[in-house]
Each structure stands twice: as structure tokens, then as C-alpha cells.
Design a protein around this motif. Structure first.
Motif, PDB file in Angstrom:
ATOM      1  N   VAL A   6       0.788  -1.186   0.138  1.00  6.43           N
ATOM      2  CA  VAL A   6       0.007   0.097   0.061  1.00  6.43           C
ATOM      3  C   VAL A   6       0.709   1.257  -0.020  1.00  6.43           C
ATOM      4  O   VAL A   6       0.716   2.266  -0.862  1.00  6.43           O
ATOM      5  N   ILE A   7       1.993   1.226   0.882  1.00  4.88           N
ATOM      6  CA  ILE A   7       2.687   2.250   1.079  1.00  4.88           C
ATOM      7  C   ILE A   7       3.502   2.552  -0.529  1.00  4.88           C
ATOM      8  O   ILE A   7       3.547   3.761  -0.818  1.00  4.88           O
ATOM      9  N   MET A  12       1.215   8.138  -2.936  1.00  2.00           N
ATOM     10  CA  MET A  12       0.885   7.537  -1.393  1.00  2.00           C
ATOM     11  C   MET A  12       1.439   8.910  -0.529  1.00  2.00           C
ATOM     12  O   MET A  12       0.733   9.080   0.364  1.00  2.00           O
ATOM     13  N   LYS A  13       2.724   9.226  -0.870  1.00  2.00           N
ATOM     14  CA  LYS A  13       3.274  10.147  -0.008  1.00  2.00           C
ATOM     15  C   LYS A  13       2.328  11.508   0.247  1.00  2.00           C
ATOM     16  O   LYS A  13       1.980  12.095   1.434  1.00  2.00           O
ATOM     17  N   LYS A  14       2.153  11.980  -0.949  1.00  2.00           N
ATOM     18  CA  LYS A  14       1.180  13.222  -1.056  1.00  2.00           C
ATOM     19  C   LYS A  14      -0.438  13.075  -0.011  1.00  2.00           C
ATOM     20  O   LYS A  14      -0.852  13.738   0.629  1.00  2.00           O
ATOM     21  N   MET A  15      -0.817  11.810  -0.423  1.00  2.00           N
ATOM     22  CA  MET A  15      -2.095  11.434   0.355  1.00  2.00           C
ATOM     23  C   MET A  15      -1.806  11.337   1.701  1.00  2.00           C
ATOM     24  O   MET A  15      -2.762  11.548   2.256  1.00  2.00           O
ATOM     25  N   LEU A  16      -0.829  10.667   2.262  1.00  2.00           N
ATOM     26  CA  LEU A  16      -0.578  10.381   3.390  1.00  2.00           C
ATOM     27  C   LEU A  16      -0.456  11.968   4.207  1.00  2.00           C
ATOM     28  O   LEU A  16      -1.015  12.149   5.277  1.00  2.00           O
ATOM     29  N   GLY A  17       0.215  12.761   3.575  1.00  2.00           N
ATOM     30  CA  GLY A  17       0.448  14.095   4.164  1.00  2.00           C
ATOM     31  C   GLY A  17      -0.947  14.914   3.950  1.00  2.00           C
ATOM     32  O   GLY A  17      -1.169  15.386   5.126  1.00  2.00           O
ATOM     33  N   LEU A  18      -1.597  14.527   2.972  1.00  2.00           N
ATOM     34  CA  LEU A  18      -2.988  15.546   3.200  1.00  2.00           C
ATOM     35  C   LEU A  18      -3.899  14.845   4.371  1.00  2.00           C
ATOM     36  O   LEU A  18      -4.707  15.630   4.945  1.00  2.00           O
ATOM     37  N   LEU A  19      -3.920  13.584   4.487  1.00  2.00           N
ATOM     38  CA  LEU A  19      -4.620  12.764   5.572  1.00  2.00           C
ATOM     39  C   LEU A  19      -4.085  13.438   6.885  1.00  2.00           C
ATOM     40  O   LEU A  19      -4.967  13.515   7.587  1.00  2.00           O
ATOM     41  N   ALA A  20      -2.743  13.431   6.901  1.00  2.00           N
ATOM     42  CA  ALA A  20      -2.287  13.970   8.353  1.00  2.00           C
ATOM     43  C   ALA A  20      -2.709  15.290   8.503  1.00  2.00           C
ATOM     44  O   ALA A  20      -3.354  15.677   9.708  1.00  2.00           O
ATOM     45  N   GLN A  85      -6.652   3.882  -7.541  1.00  2.00           N
ATOM     46  CA  GLN A  85      -5.710   3.024  -7.542  1.00  2.00           C
ATOM     47  C   GLN A  85      -6.047   1.684  -7.751  1.00  2.00           C
ATOM     48  O   GLN A  85      -5.469   0.752  -8.396  1.00  2.00           O
ATOM     49  N   ALA A  86      -7.552   1.457  -7.418  1.00  2.00           N
ATOM     50  CA  ALA A  86      -8.232   0.178  -7.611  1.00  2.00           C
ATOM     51  C   ALA A  86      -8.162  -0.112  -9.275  1.00  2.00           C
ATOM     52  O   ALA A  86      -7.710  -1.262  -9.949  1.00  2.00           O
ATOM     53  N   SER A  87      -8.487   0.912 -10.159  1.00  2.00           N
ATOM     54  CA  SER A  87      -8.782   0.852 -11.587  1.00  2.00           C
ATOM     55  C   SER A  87      -7.326   0.351 -12.162  1.00  2.00           C
ATOM     56  O   SER A  87      -7.251  -0.313 -13.059  1.00  2.00           O
ATOM     57  N   TYR A 127     -10.157  -1.475   1.389  1.00  2.00           N
ATOM     58  CA  TYR A 127      -9.090  -1.604   1.975  1.00  2.00           C
ATOM     59  C   TYR A 127      -8.477  -0.489   2.147  1.00  2.00           C
ATOM     60  O   TYR A 127      -7.898   0.287   3.148  1.00  2.00           O
ATOM     61  N   ILE A 128      -8.035   0.126   0.741  1.00  2.00           N
ATOM     62  CA  ILE A 128      -6.998   1.270   0.710  1.00  2.00           C
ATOM     63  C   ILE A 128      -7.875   2.329   1.407  1.00  2.00           C
ATOM     64  O   ILE A 128      -7.435   3.206   2.188  1.00  2.00           O
TER      65      ILE A 128
END
Ligand SMILES: Nc1ncnc2c1ncn2[C@@H]1O[C@H](COP(=O)(O)OP(=O)(O)OP(=O)(O)O)[C@@H](O)[C@H]1O
Ligand SMILES: [Mg+2]
Length: 573
Positions: A6-7, A12-20, A85-87, A127-128
Motif C-alpha cells: 500500500v505504501i 501515496m506520500k502526498k495522500m498521507l500528507g493530506l490525511l495527516a 488505485q483500484a482501477s 481496504y485502501i
């Protein structure tokens, strides 16, 4: 906690930053919520009027709305991201399957592949979506709340801090138990998918031999196993949710009692006590959220592992060379070519040299390796050993785009798509005119069928619509070939195996012109075709035991003559 796969997902980094960022914002809103409501209540308690509290109430409404807006925004972001991501993953999976060819599908099981590409990817999407937000919330929100709680009342802070690692240890233990149960459940699911599809495909054989009831029972047992595996996973899931809720509620109760006692004793003021009491359940909320969805996401995690195991399946790197169009001057030389299916040697040291527009017959008993050779020539299978020289290029495998673009391949069991007859015939040449299609249909001997069909050439065919007989399907494949004038290499694997001798003879007359000015490899059991061939390869147990023109082979009086005698015996019957 988060899968490495997943990582590694793109973006993913940008997404994690946004979520944080969103989690920090949410924590601030939660604190604001507790602060404003506690202020309002304290104000009232201290004898203020309701009007005086309007400011706090309005502020409370704002932060409350803010908190939910953040959740909404986060879901929106994650919805898009997970879907994308899924598609992307589904695309990669399908491309990989196409690149690796039918063999890998056979290995993994059709049912398993189907459920993986359909349900599996949906589970990965879920899951994601779930895991990212929950983990981020769990890593940020409790700690920000804890800082505020410590500032207001260090004793409650200490109680909450001590309980947290206990809950984590407890969750890890239950998590491991759940993981092993979920692994078993997923394995049972894969077996069930394969078993079910297998039975559906073999239903006529099963019926014919009166075995369908027994098989039905066996499917029942497989699905029972799956049900039991699911139930035992759920048991652990429910148990851990219960235990977690119990512990967190107990901790909140302990905090509340301690606060109450100190309030009575006048050690603490109402405002900090109230704020801490409101924040305490919020402190546990992210971890409860995480664990309640943890079990739901195990399926997705397993599906992701399964998808990744297919995606990382080693692929033979085939160096691509530019192979010129096959002409009457072109040459192909195969030396010492061998191929094995896992443990079985299917082609053993073949040597063949051909040039120009020739008709090469491949004859041999069932299981002698004819289809395997055709599959090697088509680039579906890659030789294990040997050299191939194609018009001055040395190549490792026939899986060369510039070679495959010149091929027409008619397999032993052609596939009829869920399209109309017309679209099926024009499948590789959608630009063909109606007149051309009709001519191909006529030449392939499908006119009678068309006359019978309710909507003529527009009648939908394939599964779920009108199914065709084996011979009719082969004629569709032939019609597809008749429509093509540009491809110069024709690979035919028993194209007339499903036809009776009379129909075959009639069709033969029409097929022969198709073979002119082409390089043709024609695998068959039927001897009469050999008269039309320029060169013949006689196969036996994976080897070319004899080769030459018909006259040469007849004069030799060896393998070909023996084979003819055996076959003639059968054809005369
Ligand atoms: N996917 C596979 N995995 C393992 N073995 C295989 C596979 N396909 C074929 N074989 C084996 O390889 C050998 C050659 O098979 P092949 O299909 O090439 O024979 P064939 O000459 O085309 O037979 P037929 O005339 O019946 O079509 C056979 O012994 C067969 O059992
Ligand atoms: Mg075959």
C-alpha cells in the motif's frame, strides 16, 4: 500495520500528507467541540443565562460542522484515490495476465482469477479507503487530545496514557489470531471459486456421467468449509470488538469516577473536569474505529497480496527485434528447440528449416506435441532451449510483436465472443465492409446457419445467447481468416477436427486458396490434407521423427507410412 504494497502505491506520500493535515484539523475541531460545550455548561452552572452562552453554542455548532466537513472531505479524497488505485491495479493485473498468456490462468485457476479481478480488486479498494484514514487518525488524534487532557488534568491524562499501550498489545494479539483465520478464509474462498467455475464448465460431462449430484455435494462441502472459516473469523472479530469496547468504556468510567470524586472533594473545577470527560471517549474513538474495520480490511489485504503475487510473477524478458514482413524469400530455421510443461518434456530437440510461401503439414498421434509446436510458433509458449533464426534475426521466442502481427491463428477450440455473428467474423477487421463479411461467411460455409438464425448475421452469439456447435465455431474462425488478406502466416491447429468428413471435403476446397501465397503450418490428424502440403513434419512423443515432401516420406516407408496405416485403419471405419 499498513501493508508495504500500500505504501508503494503511486501518490501515496502526498495522500498521507493530506490525511495527516486533515487529522490535525479534526483533532483541533474535537478539542474545540469539548471546549465550547464545557464552557457553555460551566457558564450555566455558574448562574449565567442561556443568552450569555449563545456565543459558545454558536461556536460549538461551527466546530461541530467543521469536524464533519473534514470527515466528508477526507471521504471524498479517499473515494477518488482508492477508486483510481483500484482501477489502475485492475488494469495492471489484466495486462499482466494478457502478457503471460493462458498458462498462468490455468495455473492459478480461472475461478480464482475471475474473483480476483472482480471482487478482489473491490476489496482492495475498500481496504485502501479504510486503512489509510483510520491509521492516520489513530496516529495523530489521540496524542493531540492527550496533550490537552494533560494540560487540564494530569491524573486523567496518566490513566488514559497507561491504558493505551495495553489496548495496543491486546489488539496485536487478537490481530494475529484474526489474520491467520482470515488467511484460512481466503484460501477456502479461492478453492471455492475454482471448484465452482470448474463444475460449471464441466456440467455437461458431469450430467452425462450422472455425477452432478455427487459434485453438487462436493461444492456444498467446499462452501461449508468457507462458511465455517468465515464464521470463525467473525468470531474473533466480534470478540475483539467486544473486548476493546469493554476496555475503553471501563477506562472512561475510571476517569469519570476519579473526576467525580475530586469534584466532590473540590480538588478540581467543573470546566476542566467536564472538558476531560468529553474528550476521554474521543481519545479512544480512533483506535476503536480502526479495530472495528481492521477485520473488514483483512479480506482486502489478502486480496492485495494475491494480486501482487500475480503482478510480481516472473516474466521472461523477450528481446524484441524488428522482423520484416514474410515474403517468398524469407527463411526460418529452428534448431534443437525443446519445450517442457513444468515436469514434462513436450518438444524434444526439433530441427526445422522452411522458406517462402509453403504449406507445412504437421501430423502425429494425439499428444505428440502438434499443438505445443503451433503454440510455440504463435509466441504463446517460449522455448526452453534451442535457436531460432528468422530472416537473419536470431530470436529467443516467437513472442515478437512484429512476427505476431503477421499471424492468423486458428486454434483447436476457437472462441466465439458474446457478439453478433457479424461482429464475431469481423473481430480482427472491424473496418471490413458488409459485402466482405458476407463473402467470408459464405466461403466458410456458414450461409445455412445464417439462414436459420432469427436475426441473420445480427444474431447475438456466445454464452448467454445462441451457442454454436464446435464445427460452427471453427467455421467462424475460418471466416475471420478469410477476411484477412494482409497477414502472410497462417497457423492452423486442426481447424476441421469438429467437422464430419463430407463437410470437411467441401470446406477444404474453399480453404486451399486461403493457403496460397502464405506460410502455412497445419496441424492435423487427417491424412488427406497431406496431399496438399509442400512439406510434412511427422511428430511422435514430442519429436519430429521424419520430415520431407509427401513423395519422400512415402518412399522412405518409415514413420509416416506406419502412421498412415494406423490412421487409415481408423478413417476407413
Ligand atoms: N498445459 C499443459 N500442461 C502440461 N502438459 C501439457 C499441457 N498441454 C499439453 N500437455 C502435454 O504435452 C503433450 C503434447 O500435447 P499437445 O497438445 O501438443 O499434443 P497434440 O499433438 O496437439 O495432441 P492432439 O492431437 O490431441 O491435439 C501431451 O502429452 C500433453 O499431455
Ligand atoms: Mg492438439
Amino acid at each position: 500495520m499498513i501493508d508495504r504494497a500500500v505504501i508503494k502505491l503511486p501518490g501515496m506520500k502526498k495522500m498521507l500528507g493530506l490525511l495527516a493535515g486533515l487529522a490535525v484539523l479534526q483533532a483541533i475541531f474535537i478539542i474545540g467541540q469539548a471546549y465550547t460545550i464545557a464552557s457553555a455548561i460551566t457558564g450555566l452552572w455558574e448562574g449565567g443565562t442561556l443568552q450569555e452562552q449563545t456565543k459558545w453554542i454558536l461556536l460549538f455548532i461551527c466546530v461541530y460542522a467543521g469536524r464533519h466537513f473534514v470527515t466528508f472531505l477526507r471521504d471524498l479524497l479517499l473515494d477518488d484515490y482508492a477508486y483510481e488505485q483500484a482501477s489502475h491495479l485492475r488494469n495492471e493485473l489484466l495486462q499482466k495476465i494478457f502478457r503471460m498468456g493462458p498458462q498462468v490462468v490455468q495455473q492459478e485457476g480461472t475461478g480464482n482469477m475471475t474473483t480476483m479481478a472482480l471482487d478482489g480488486i473491490n476489496q482492495v479498494e475498500n481496504y485502501i479507503h479504510l486503512i489509510l484514514a483510520k491509521i492516520m487518525n489513530m496516529m495523530i488524534i489521540p496524542w493531540m487530545l492527550l496533550v490537552v487532557i494533560f494540560m487540564l488534568d494530569w491524573q486523567s491524562g496518566a490513566v488514559l496514557l497507561i491504558v493505551f499501550p495495553l489496548i495496543i498489545i491486546f489488539m496485536i494479539i487478537l490481530g494475529y489470531a484474526a489474520q491467520s483465520k482470515a488467511d484460512k478464509q481466503y484460501a477456502a474462498f479461492q478453492v471455492l471459486s475454482n471448484h465452482f467455475i470448474d463444475s460449471l464448465r464441466g456440467i455437461d460431462t458431469l450430467k452425462l456421467f450422472g455425477l452432478s449430484k455427487g459434485y453438487g455435494k462436493s461444492i456444498f462441502h467446499t462452501s461449508e468449509r468457507f462458511r465455517k472459516a468465515t464464521m470463525s473469523t467473525l468470531k474473533v472479530a466480534i470478540l475483539s470488538t467486544f473486548a476493546l469496547d469493554f476496555f475503553t468504556t471501563l477506562s472512561v468510567a475510571v476517569v469519570a469516577v476519579l473526576l467525580g470524586l475530586r469534584l466532590i472533594n473540590g480538588v478540581i473545577l467543573l470546566f476542566p473536569a467536564l472538558t476531560v470527560l468529553i474528550l476521554a471517549p474521543e481519545y479512544f474513538l480512533p483506535i476503536r474505529d480502526f479495530s472495528s474495520d481492521y477485520h473488514a480490511t483483512l479480506d482486502g489485504k489478502n486480496a492485495m497480496t494475491a494480486v501482487n503475487s500475480v503482478l510480481t510473477h516472473p516474466e521472461k524478458e523477450i528481446a524484441q527485434k524488428e522482423i520484416g514482413a514474410w515474403t517468398n524469400e524469407s527463411q526460418l530455421a529452428i534448431e534443437n528447440l525443446s519445450f517442457r510443461y513444468e515436469d514434462q518434456l513436450a518438444l524434444d530437440q526439433l530441427n526445422v528449416a522452411v522458406s517462402g510461401y509453403k504449406k507445412i503439414g504437421i501430423i502425429g498421434m494425439s499428444g505428440s506435441g502438434k499443438s505445443t509446436l503451433i503454440n510455440i510458433l504463435s509466441g504463446f509458449l517460449h522455448p526452453e532451449d534451442g535457436t531460432i533464426k528468422l530472416s537473419n534475426n536470431q530470436i529467443d521466442s516467437f513472442a515478437q510483436q512484429s512476427w505476431q502481427k503477421q499471424l492468423i491463428y486458428i486454434p483447436q477450440n476457437p472462441y466465439v465472443f458474446q457478439l453478433s455473428l457479424k461482429e464475431n467474423v469481423a473481430f480482427y477487421h472491424p473496418e471490413a465492409t458488409l459485402a466482405e463479411i458476407q463473402q467470408a461467411i459464405e466461403v466458410a460455409g456458414l450461409s445455412e446457419l445464417v439462414a436459420e438464425l432469427p436475426e441473420g448475421i445480427e444474431t447475438p452469439l456466445g454464452e448467454g445467447a445462441r451457442t454454436l456447435s464446435g464445427g460452427q465455431a471453427q467455421r467462424i474462425a475460418l471466416a475471420r481468416a478469410f477476411l484477412d488478406h494482409s497477414r502472410k502466416i497462417l497457423l492452423l491447429d486442426e481447424p476441421t477436427a469438429h467437422l464430419d468428413i463430407e463437410t470437411e471435403v467441401e470446406l477444404k476446397e474453399r480453404m486451399l486458396p486461403l493457403m496460397n501465397d502464405r506460410l502455412v503450418f497445419f496441424a492435423t490428424h487427417r491424412l488427406h490434407w497431406m496431399k496438399e502440403m509442400d512439406y510434412i513434419l511427422v511428430m511422435d512423443k514430442g519429436q519430429i521423427v521424419e520430415q520431407g515432401t509427401l513423395e519422400e516420406l512415402q518412399a522412405n516407408g518409415a514413420a509416416f507410412v506406419r502412421l498412415s496405416q494406423q490412421m487409415r485403419g481408423r478413417e476407413d471405419e
